[in-house]
Design a protein around this motif. Structure first.
Motif, short mmCIF file in Angstrom:
data_model
loop_
_atom_site.label_atom_id
_atom_site.label_comp_id
_atom_site.label_asym_id
_atom_site.label_seq_id
_atom_site.Cartn_x
_atom_site.Cartn_y
_atom_site.Cartn_z
N GLU A 54 -8.55 -1.67 -3.33
CA GLU A 54 -7.60 -0.79 -4.02
C GLU A 54 -7.60 0.61 -3.41
O GLU A 54 -6.56 1.26 -3.34
CB GLU A 54 -7.98 -0.70 -5.51
CG GLU A 54 -7.10 0.25 -6.30
CD GLU A 54 -7.62 0.47 -7.71
OE1 GLU A 54 -7.44 1.59 -8.22
OE2 GLU A 54 -8.19 -0.46 -8.28
N LYS A 55 -8.76 1.04 -2.94
CA LYS A 55 -8.89 2.38 -2.35
C LYS A 55 -9.15 2.25 -0.85
O LYS A 55 -9.95 1.43 -0.43
CB LYS A 55 -10.03 3.15 -3.02
CG LYS A 55 -9.81 3.36 -4.51
CD LYS A 55 -10.99 4.06 -5.16
CE LYS A 55 -10.76 4.22 -6.66
NZ LYS A 55 -11.92 4.90 -7.33
N ASP A 56 -8.44 3.06 -0.08
CA ASP A 56 -8.59 3.06 1.37
C ASP A 56 -9.63 4.11 1.76
O ASP A 56 -9.36 5.32 1.68
CB ASP A 56 -7.23 3.36 2.02
CG ASP A 56 -7.23 3.17 3.52
OD1 ASP A 56 -8.12 3.73 4.19
OD2 ASP A 56 -6.34 2.45 4.03
N LYS A 57 -10.79 3.65 2.17
CA LYS A 57 -11.89 4.58 2.48
C LYS A 57 -11.53 5.53 3.62
O LYS A 57 -11.86 6.72 3.58
CB LYS A 57 -13.15 3.80 2.83
CG LYS A 57 -13.75 3.04 1.66
CD LYS A 57 -15.03 2.31 2.08
CE LYS A 57 -15.65 1.56 0.91
NZ LYS A 57 -16.88 0.83 1.31
N ASN A 92 -9.06 8.22 2.33
CA ASN A 92 -9.73 9.18 1.45
C ASN A 92 -10.69 10.09 2.21
O ASN A 92 -10.84 11.27 1.88
CB ASN A 92 -10.47 8.42 0.33
CG ASN A 92 -9.52 7.78 -0.66
OD1 ASN A 92 -8.37 8.21 -0.79
ND2 ASN A 92 -9.98 6.77 -1.38
N SER A 123 -1.61 1.28 -6.01
CA SER A 123 -1.61 2.30 -7.07
C SER A 123 -1.03 1.82 -8.39
O SER A 123 -0.10 1.01 -8.43
CB SER A 123 -0.81 3.51 -6.59
OG SER A 123 -0.73 4.48 -7.61
N ASP A 158 0.84 -1.19 0.00
CA ASP A 158 0.00 0.00 0.00
C ASP A 158 0.88 1.25 0.00
O ASP A 158 1.92 1.30 0.66
CB ASP A 158 -0.92 0.00 1.22
CG ASP A 158 -0.17 0.24 2.52
OD1 ASP A 158 -0.12 1.39 2.97
OD2 ASP A 158 0.40 -0.73 3.06
N HIS A 177 -3.09 10.27 -3.89
CA HIS A 177 -3.94 9.64 -4.89
C HIS A 177 -4.98 8.76 -4.19
O HIS A 177 -4.71 8.17 -3.16
CB HIS A 177 -3.08 8.79 -5.84
CG HIS A 177 -3.79 8.33 -7.06
ND1 HIS A 177 -4.54 7.17 -7.11
CD2 HIS A 177 -3.86 8.87 -8.30
CE1 HIS A 177 -5.06 7.03 -8.32
NE2 HIS A 177 -4.66 8.04 -9.07
N GLU A 178 -6.17 8.66 -4.78
CA GLU A 178 -7.24 7.92 -4.12
C GLU A 178 -6.99 6.42 -4.04
O GLU A 178 -7.54 5.74 -3.18
CB GLU A 178 -8.57 8.18 -4.83
CG GLU A 178 -8.63 7.66 -6.25
CD GLU A 178 -10.00 7.83 -6.88
OE1 GLU A 178 -10.92 8.30 -6.18
OE2 GLU A 178 -10.16 7.46 -8.07
N SER A 179 -6.16 5.89 -4.92
CA SER A 179 -5.83 4.46 -4.89
C SER A 179 -4.58 4.23 -4.06
O SER A 179 -3.52 4.80 -4.37
CB SER A 179 -5.61 3.93 -6.31
OG SER A 179 -6.79 4.00 -7.06
N THR A 180 -4.69 3.41 -3.04
CA THR A 180 -3.50 3.10 -2.24
C THR A 180 -2.75 1.90 -2.80
O THR A 180 -1.56 1.75 -2.55
CB THR A 180 -3.88 2.83 -0.77
OG1 THR A 180 -4.89 1.82 -0.72
CG2 THR A 180 -4.40 4.08 -0.11
#
Length: 542
Positions: free
Chosen positions: A263-266, A269, A77, A59, A72-75
């Protein structure tokens, strides 16, 4: 041959090399330095690998620099976003002004009398500049911007690449001298990945590709693709190829452990919307650091329970009648090899939907139309991808000698996992195998600047790790059963049984040892130029 001189010479302008430049700017601002990069752009690994779906296998909240928030919104990435992040870091901090692209370090020779490294470099240039002399030696302070890399680009300009490319490009030898050599060149060969000698390879009528050298315009739409391997590269490729390929088969000799994460860490974000960037980054970063360590400790103390949970986690993502025992139940314990991260279960979705499949077997031979297995089954293929691993090397393959004697790194002991017994004024970055690479890279860069400042404080020019315990038992540097490690074990340095010769795979222990502990210890010898005898490089680690 005239030589430019710098206080510090950094090899590589990837994630670690830019990290080193930032730390020198911050904590040793009076030191002159140059970064020599063989490629044409900043990024290292994230510029080299171009296969479909290339992404981080850690991550980015922990793989990002501690001093620059990942926003970036995707951790988990995409690779191009990581390269942009590294390039932006270099540009924002003036590090790109210190980079010389197309400079391949070939050898480095240490002289104790002058306390300097002489570094031989191959520079790729156009015919119009091939005979140009190097600029005068710098006398200290900041390095002037190299003519080949404007500060705003982080790469050789495209027009220049086109003008200089092809048969017109020439290679010439140039020389640098430096007081301290800092290798940030990674741990594997950039020019060639590892591919086994597959029987019958020459008989296959389709394309055979290694992911390390992915063709830019490869057309796999509607094609049958076999990916050999089950590691991080394979599990990235398979769901991405399966989007348009007729079918993708993952062919493995034995299973690997997988864990699926979003993929994205809420949380990260959400925090970016309500907190300053620094805190929005640090809170989830430390959460992940702690969880990574907790999970690793659990795997070591309760391997069977951890194994059961990992396998059940995969089974829950596959059809109920899927043969998990054959295809997703490894024979080794968790973290004997690195776990593979599958973001948003994308590979398992491809398997469920029939776009991808897994075959666990051994290759007998390649055939004109595919691969024949030991079981007698044959897999038809139009394209075979050999995701079979990396070829490791020490210090980017640079030949090193100390006072005329070649250094055999396989016979040295690693000091704090970054310097080598009997080798003065040289450090190398190697990250964690059980956590994000950059966590350790940050600590090593900080420690090196502390060392440089301590040497100035003491009025000495040489720092050499010395192994003084004749009874120290050598152990493998990496306690890892992965094939790419075992193939290279003989050429890697050894580690001892206790600090500072024992490499920690523990960020919390390293925080204490590298950030908080004094630089001086009984194993690190300080001396002035010319005052050092020429002893044996190191006790042979045999």
């Amino acid at each position: 041959m005239s030589a430019e001189h710098f206080d510090v010479l950094i090899i590589g302008a990837g994630l670690s090399g830019i990290d080193a430049g930032w730390h020198l700017n911050k904590f040793a601002p009076k030191k002159s330095y140059v970064i020599l990069e063989n490629r044409e752009r900043i990024g290292g690994t994230w510029d080299l690998f171009r296969y479909p779906g290339i992404r981080s296998d850690s991550d980015m909240l922990t793989m990002g620099y501690r001093f620059k928030p990942w926003t970036h919104e995707s951790t988990i990435s995409p690779g191009d976003k990581i390269r942009d992040y590294v390039t932006e870091t270099a540009r924002e901090n003036g590090i790109d002004k210190h980079i010389r692209f197309r400079h391949k370090v070939v050898s480095a020779s240490w002289d104790s009398a002058t306390a300097k490294w002489t570094v031989e470099v191959e520079r790729r240039v156009a015919p119009s500049t091939a005979t140009r002399s190097p600029s005068p030696a710098s006398g200290g302070g900041k390095t002037p911007a190299p003519v080949s890399s404007p500060a705003s680009a982080g790469e050789v300009p495209s027009a220049q690449r086109e003008a200089e490319g092809g048969s017109g490009e020439r290679t010439e030898r140039v020389q640098f001298t430096t007081n301290f050599l800092f290798s940030c060149a990674g741990y594997y060969k950039y020019d060639a990945g590892y591919t086994p000698d597959f029987p019958g390879r020459e008989n296959f009528k389709g394309q055979i590709i290694h992911p390390q050298h992915w063709p830019e315009n490869l057309d796999y739409k509607g094609k049958r693709v076999v990916v050999i391997g089950s590691g991080a590269t394979a599990v990235t490729l398979i769901p991405n190829l399966a989007k348009t390929a007729a079918h993708v088969t993952m062919l493995q000799r034995s299973p690997t452990y997988y864990v699926s994460r979003p993929e994205k860490d809420k949380t990260a974000n959400f925090l970016r919307r309500i907190l300053p960037a620094h805190w929005a980054y640090m809170i989830p970063r430390w959460r992940n650091i702690v969880l990574q360590r907790f999970f690793f400790n659990l795997a070591r103390t309760k391997p069977e329970k951890t194994k059961e949970r990992l396998i059940q986690g995969v089974a829950d993502l596959l059809p109920k009648d899927y043969d998990v025992a054959t295809h997703f139940t490894p024979k080794y314990n968790p973290w004997d090899q690195r776990l593979c991260l599958v973001p948003d279960a994308d590979m398992f979705d491809a398997i469920k939907e029939g776009r991808a499949s897994v075959v666990t077997d051994h290759i007998d031979t390649f055939t004109p139309r595919g691969i024949k297995l030991k079981s007698g089954k044959e897999i038809d293929a139009d394209i075979i991808v050999t995701a079979t691993g990396l070829a490791l090397e020490v210090l980017g393959g640079v030949r090193v000698e100390v006072d005329g004697k070649p250094v055999e790194f396989g016979k040295t002991f690693a000091y704090k996992g970054m310097m080598f017994s009997g080798v003065p004024n040289l450090a190398s970055i190697f990250g964690y195998t059980n956590a994000s690479w950059t966590l350790r890279a940050d600590l090593i860069c900080e420690w090196v600047t502390r060392l440089l400042n301590k040497m100035d404080e003491k009025g000495v020019q040489i720092a050499t790790p010395r192994l003084r315990d004749p009874a120290m038992k050598p152990e493998p540097w990496l306690d890892f059963s992965s094939g790419y490690v075992q193939r290279a074990i003989a050429m890697l340095p050894k580690q001892g049984t206790k600090a500072p010769w024992r490499q920690n795979q523990n960020y919390f222990a390293d925080l204490k040892e590298m950030r908080k502990a004094p630089i001086e210890d009984e194993a690190l010898e300080f001396a002035k130029a010319g005052a050092v005898a020429k002893p044996t490089l190191a006790r042979a680690a045999e």
